[in-house]
Design a protein around this motif. Structure first.
Motif, PDB file in Angstrom:
ATOM      1  N   LEU A   1       0.825  -1.207   0.000  1.00 58.42           N
ATOM      2  CA  LEU A   1       0.000   0.000   0.000  1.00 58.42           C
ATOM      3  C   LEU A   1       0.864   1.264   0.000  1.00 58.42           C
ATOM      4  CD1 LEU A   1      -2.757  -1.109   2.514  1.00 58.42           C
ATOM      5  CD2 LEU A   1      -3.073  -0.605   0.080  1.00 58.42           C
ATOM      6  N   ILE A   2       1.961   1.240   0.736  1.00 58.95           N
ATOM      7  CA  ILE A   2       2.888   2.382   0.762  1.00 58.95           C
ATOM      8  C   ILE A   2       3.397   2.662  -0.647  1.00 58.95           C
ATOM      9  CG2 ILE A   2       5.206   3.106   1.505  1.00 58.95           C
ATOM     10  CD1 ILE A   2       4.527   1.602   4.197  1.00 58.95           C
ATOM     11  N   LEU A   3       3.873   1.623  -1.321  1.00 57.92           N
ATOM     12  CA  LEU A   3       4.411   1.780  -2.674  1.00 57.92           C
ATOM     13  C   LEU A   3       3.338   2.241  -3.659  1.00 57.92           C
ATOM     14  CD1 LEU A   3       6.733  -1.353  -2.739  1.00 57.92           C
ATOM     15  CD2 LEU A   3       7.438   1.052  -2.527  1.00 57.92           C
ATOM     16  N   ALA A   4       2.141   1.685  -3.541  1.00 59.34           N
ATOM     17  CA  ALA A   4       1.052   2.029  -4.456  1.00 59.34           C
ATOM     18  C   ALA A   4       0.536   3.454  -4.250  1.00 59.34           C
ATOM     19  CB  ALA A   4      -0.105   1.039  -4.290  1.00 59.34           C
ATOM     20  N   ASN A   5       0.850   4.049  -3.092  1.00 56.65           N
ATOM     21  CA  ASN A   5       0.345   5.380  -2.782  1.00 56.65           C
ATOM     22  C   ASN A   5       1.444   6.438  -2.736  1.00 56.65           C
ATOM     23  OD1 ASN A   5      -2.710   5.364  -2.079  1.00 56.65           O
ATOM     24  ND2 ASN A   5      -1.871   3.412  -1.366  1.00 56.65           N
ATOM     25  N   GLY A   6       2.552   6.176  -3.407  1.00 50.53           N
ATOM     26  CA  GLY A   6       3.588   7.189  -3.557  1.00 50.53           C
ATOM     27  C   GLY A   6       4.671   7.186  -2.517  1.00 50.53           C
ATOM     28  N   GLY A   7       4.693   6.192  -1.637  1.00 51.13           N
ATOM     29  CA  GLY A   7       5.751   6.092  -0.634  1.00 51.13           C
ATOM     30  C   GLY A   7       6.910   5.253  -1.134  1.00 51.13           C
ATOM     31  N   LYS A   8       7.943   5.138  -0.319  1.00 51.24           N
ATOM     32  CA  LYS A   8       9.137   4.375  -0.673  1.00 51.24           C
ATOM     33  C   LYS A   8       9.621   3.610   0.553  1.00 51.24           C
ATOM     34  CE  LYS A   8      13.931   5.084  -2.010  1.00 51.24           C
ATOM     35  NZ  LYS A   8      15.000   6.071  -2.205  1.00 51.24           N
ATOM     36  N   ILE A   9       9.946   2.340   0.373  1.00 45.09           N
ATOM     37  CA  ILE A   9      10.492   1.537   1.476  1.00 45.09           C
ATOM     38  C   ILE A   9      11.985   1.841   1.589  1.00 45.09           C
ATOM     39  CG2 ILE A   9      10.839  -0.797   2.399  1.00 45.09           C
ATOM     40  CD1 ILE A   9       7.841   0.127   2.083  1.00 45.09           C
ATOM     41  N   VAL A  10      12.441   2.190   2.789  1.00 40.89           N
ATOM     42  CA  VAL A  10      13.853   2.499   3.026  1.00 40.89           C
ATOM     43  C   VAL A  10      14.560   1.284   3.615  1.00 40.89           C
ATOM     44  CG1 VAL A  10      15.483   3.993   4.262  1.00 40.89           C
ATOM     45  CG2 VAL A  10      13.336   4.939   3.374  1.00 40.89           C
ATOM     46  N   ILE A  11      14.021   0.754   4.718  1.00 44.51           N
ATOM     47  CA  ILE A  11      14.542  -0.468   5.330  1.00 44.51           C
ATOM     48  C   ILE A  11      13.442  -1.513   5.224  1.00 44.51           C
ATOM     49  CG2 ILE A  11      15.374  -1.586   7.442  1.00 44.51           C
ATOM     50  CD1 ILE A  11      16.373   1.166   8.368  1.00 44.51           C
ATOM     51  N   PRO A  12      13.689  -2.616   4.532  1.00 46.42           N
ATOM     52  CA  PRO A  12      12.647  -3.637   4.393  1.00 46.42           C
ATOM     53  C   PRO A  12      12.375  -4.331   5.733  1.00 46.42           C
ATOM     54  CG  PRO A  12      14.712  -4.411   3.470  1.00 46.42           C
ATOM     55  CD  PRO A  12      14.931  -2.988   3.868  1.00 46.42           C
ATOM     56  N   LYS A  13      11.371  -5.170   5.748  1.00 42.06           N
ATOM     57  CA  LYS A  13      11.002  -5.924   6.953  1.00 42.06           C
ATOM     58  C   LYS A  13      12.242  -6.594   7.527  1.00 42.06           C
ATOM     59  CE  LYS A  13       7.863  -9.540   8.557  1.00 42.06           C
ATOM     60  NZ  LYS A  13       6.807 -10.476   8.151  1.00 42.06           N
TER      61      LYS A  13
END
Length: 122
Positions: A82-94
């Motif tokens: 959802l973060i990626l689909a809404n314009g966010g970016k993952i910095v540190i993965p799970k």
């Protein structure tokens, strides 16, 4: 012992975009207040108290280098999508927290440019 976290505010450059972003990724409805030059979208109450809000005010600007607030989520992979689909970016993965009995964390950059943390037991 009293709770150490009293309230948090996530700054927003585009208030409407930020409210939509957090309502979507956390599957919550915020309560929006417009106070002349300032706006606030309060997250749902927990134990009768609002834990924090998305805030817009002149001079209160988003930053990748500010205080790190971590939000709880049930399914980190779904929240990441959802973060990626809404314009966010993952910095540190799970990432597994090494302390016994702890879950997982990650960090992301939200729609406004803030770095935010996520926590999940699973």
């Amino acid at each position: 012992m009293k709770k150490l976290l009293v309230f948090f505010e996530i700054p927003a450059a585009d208030f409407g975009r930020a409210v939509k972003f957090y309502e979507t990724i956390l599957d919550v409805k915020t309560s929006v207040y417009d106070c002349e030059n300032e706006k606030m979208a309060c997250f749902p109450e927990e134990e009768g108290v609002c834990p924090g809000a998305i805030s817009y005010a002149p001079g209160f600007l988003p930053s990748e280098n500010g205080v790190l607030v971590s939000l709880n989520c049930d399914d980190m992979e779904a929240t990441h999508a959802l973060i990626l689909a809404n314009g966010g970016k993952i910095v540190i993965p799970k990432t597994k927290i090494e302390a016994e009995g702890r879950g997982f964390f990650s960090t992301f950059i939200d729609s406004e440019g803030n770095t935010i943390g996520l926590y999940s037991d699973k």
